[in-house]
Design a protein around this motif. Structure first.
Motif, short mmCIF file in Angstrom:
data_model
loop_
_atom_site.label_atom_id
_atom_site.label_comp_id
_atom_site.label_asym_id
_atom_site.label_seq_id
_atom_site.Cartn_x
_atom_site.Cartn_y
_atom_site.Cartn_z
N TRP A 16 -3.83 -0.47 9.71
CA TRP A 16 -3.56 0.52 8.66
C TRP A 16 -2.21 0.31 8.01
N GLY A 17 -1.27 -0.26 8.75
CA GLY A 17 -0.02 -0.63 8.12
C GLY A 17 -0.23 -1.71 7.07
N ALA A 20 -1.87 -0.24 4.01
CA ALA A 20 -0.88 0.47 3.19
C ALA A 20 -0.05 -0.50 2.36
N THR A 152 6.62 -0.68 7.40
CA THR A 152 5.22 -0.25 7.36
C THR A 152 5.08 1.26 7.52
N LYS A 153 5.93 1.87 8.33
CA LYS A 153 5.87 3.33 8.47
C LYS A 153 6.23 4.02 7.15
N GLN A 155 5.92 2.65 4.24
CA GLN A 155 4.86 2.31 3.29
C GLN A 155 3.63 3.21 3.46
N ILE A 156 3.26 3.48 4.70
CA ILE A 156 2.11 4.36 4.94
C ILE A 156 2.36 5.74 4.33
N LEU A 160 0.29 7.29 0.99
CA LEU A 160 -0.41 8.58 1.06
C LEU A 160 0.04 9.49 -0.07
N THR A 304 6.76 1.56 -3.58
CA THR A 304 5.82 0.78 -2.74
C THR A 304 5.76 -0.67 -3.20
#
Length: 488
Positions: A16-17, A20, A152-153, A155-156, A160, A304
């Motif tokens: 999922w990272g 994203a 990545t955190k 980016q997620i 969203l 992003t």
């Protein structure tokens, strides 16, 4: 130093990272701006254009599925170019993206600054453009320097919020949709030849397709992706579904709910410059709180894009430096942060230094400096996809075992169609895009000539040391020889 002696990045990005990172790259700020620009030029025909653009997008995704699934490595386009096309093409596969990413970072940062001030003006405030650019680029330069897990955190969370803004526009716009707004599909003035009204449609196809090239970032981080052989197809499938559905929804809602007179070629709305794309053209039709959410989401979308550009293409430079095609100083991975920190700096520092010179740049390119930068960006990406198309064609011949036992295997006739299709589409789209800024294309050509000079210099310099760089660029490293069989 042996190519296999460099420290590897052992922190990994989960499914999922990676999704994203991919979605943020493929959508970015462009989804909040490009549809309104194309609607102004092409009218309701952009509803057909977005559907047509899915065809070349599918060709690109299939290319990435096969190459990424067969050879999951860091710095994918460099590796595919050098191993499957030829050493020189590998050099272009790293040098051209460097120029494109510098331009893309400036484009996203300048767009961010303009968009931010467009929102702040309604509150009677503003920030210096250079400060906004430095703040955005500096923040993500630091984040990418200190670790991919943090990246990545962030980016997620950002993706969203980006999706929330897009859904807010779509859901609030649906009640205002008028079927009459979708016709005529190809508006033309009295006596205007059909070809003149069809040309903006073709431009819309190209322009709406361009963000989809962001899917290519997945092949640049193969070394850091958990279980890349299986997850590259999964990431592409999930990402393609999300991006396609949201993009189509935005375009159809925009045309159906927003009067075409709100979207003009000059970018004027009520006599004032449109700074906000979707947010600006929706004024007076959609609720103000919704438009504020959309505007903030567009700013996040720019973030992003910047974030993933640092993350993905720094790995391309790192991988080329391991072969010493580029100075091996860029191959180093930070002992504490586990990032290719020097490659990150290579991408981050030049745009920071260039930011204060937007005025002089506009004196050369004209007031549409963002459009000029986009031509450099998309030309560079199209060149990379042309190299990728040839690489795909050669894959079964050069690495037959990797093709035969790939997790995702295209039947040979389909592989041929996808390979040729990517080369042809990229070439045709390049010819269409560069007409808007020939000087930008000349910059890319000059950069390629400089890259060729650097390539031949390093080849000869290493020959004098008894090192065959061409031979080094033809073989995969030991840690990349996973599931490849005897042809590794």
């Amino acid at each position: 130093m042996s190519a296999d002696d460099y420290k590897l990045i052992d922190e990994q990005v989960g499914l999922w990272g990676a999704v994203a990172l991919l979605v943020g790259t493929a959508l970015g700020m462009s989804i909040f701006i490009v549809p309104t620009q194309m609607a102004a030029a092409a009218g309701p025909s952009i509803t057909i254009a977005i559907l047509v653009s899915i065809v070349p997008m599918t060709l690109g995704v299939l290319l990435l599925l096969q190459l990424g699934g067969a050879i999951p490595v860091a710095g994918g386009i460099y590796v595919y170019g050098s191993r499957l096309v030829g050493p020189f093409w590998g050099m272009l596969g790293v040098s051209v993206p460097v120029l494109a990413v510098w331009s893309y970072l400036l484009f996203a940062a300048f767009g961010f600054a303009d968009y931010l001030n467009g929102i702040l003006e309604s509150f009677g405030a503003s920030v210096p453009s250079v400060a906004a650019v430095w703040g955005l680029l500096g923040l993500f330069l630091i984040l990418n320097y200190v670790g991919v897990q943090i990246v990545t955190k962030v980016q997620i969370a950002f993706v969203l919020m980006l999706i929330v803004g897009m859904l807010a526009f779509v859901l609030s716009g649906i009640p205002h949709i008028d079927a009459a707004n979708y016709t005529p599909v190809f508006p033309a003035e009295q006596g205007q030849p059909f070809a003149d009204s069809f040309a903006p449609f073709l431009l819309a196809v190209v322009t709406l397709y361009i963000p989809f090239q962001g899917f290519g970032m997945i092949i640049e981080i193969g070394e850091e992706l958990e279980n890349p052989v299986e997850n590259i197809p999964r990431v592409l499938a999930i990402g393609m579904a999300i991006v396609t559905v949201l993009s189509i929804a935005i375009v159809f809602t925009l045309i159906g709910a927003i009067p075409i007179e709100n979207m003009t070629v000059s970018g004027q709305l009520g006599g004032e410059p449109v700074q906000g794309g979707l947010a600006a053209v929706g004024e007076g039709i959609l609720p103000a709180p919704v438009l504020l959410v959309v505007g903030i989401s567009a700013l996040i979308a720019a973030a992003t894009t910047v974030n993933t550009l640092f993350t993905s293409y720094s790995r391309t430079v790192m991988r080329a430096a391991r072969d010493e095609v580029l100075p091996d100083v860029f191959a180093k991975v930070h002992d504490d942060y586990n990032t290719p920190h020097r490659a990150v700096l290579l991408f981050g520092i030049p745009p920071l230094l260039a930011a204060p010179f937007r005025g002089p740049l506009e004196a050369i390119t004209g007031p549409d400096v963002l459009d000029w930068l986009v031509v450099i960006v998309v030309t560079g990406i199209f060149i990379a996809f042309m190299i990728g198309g040839v690489a795909l064609w050669n894959l079964p011949k050069v690495f037959p075992q990797r093709y035969e036992y790939s997790f995702y295997k295209l039947p040979m006739p389909v592989l041929r169609v996808v390979a040729v299709g990517n080369v042809v589409v990229s070439l045709l789209f390049t010819l269409l895009v560069v007409q808007s800024a020939p000087s930008a294309f000349l910059v890319v050509l000059a950069w390629m000539v400089l890259s060729a000079g650097l390539y031949f210099y390093r080849i000869r310099a290493y020959e004098k040391k008894g090192v065959d760089l061409k031979a080094r660029m033809a073989l995969l490293h030991k840690h990349e020889q996973v599931g490849g069989g005897s042809d590794d």
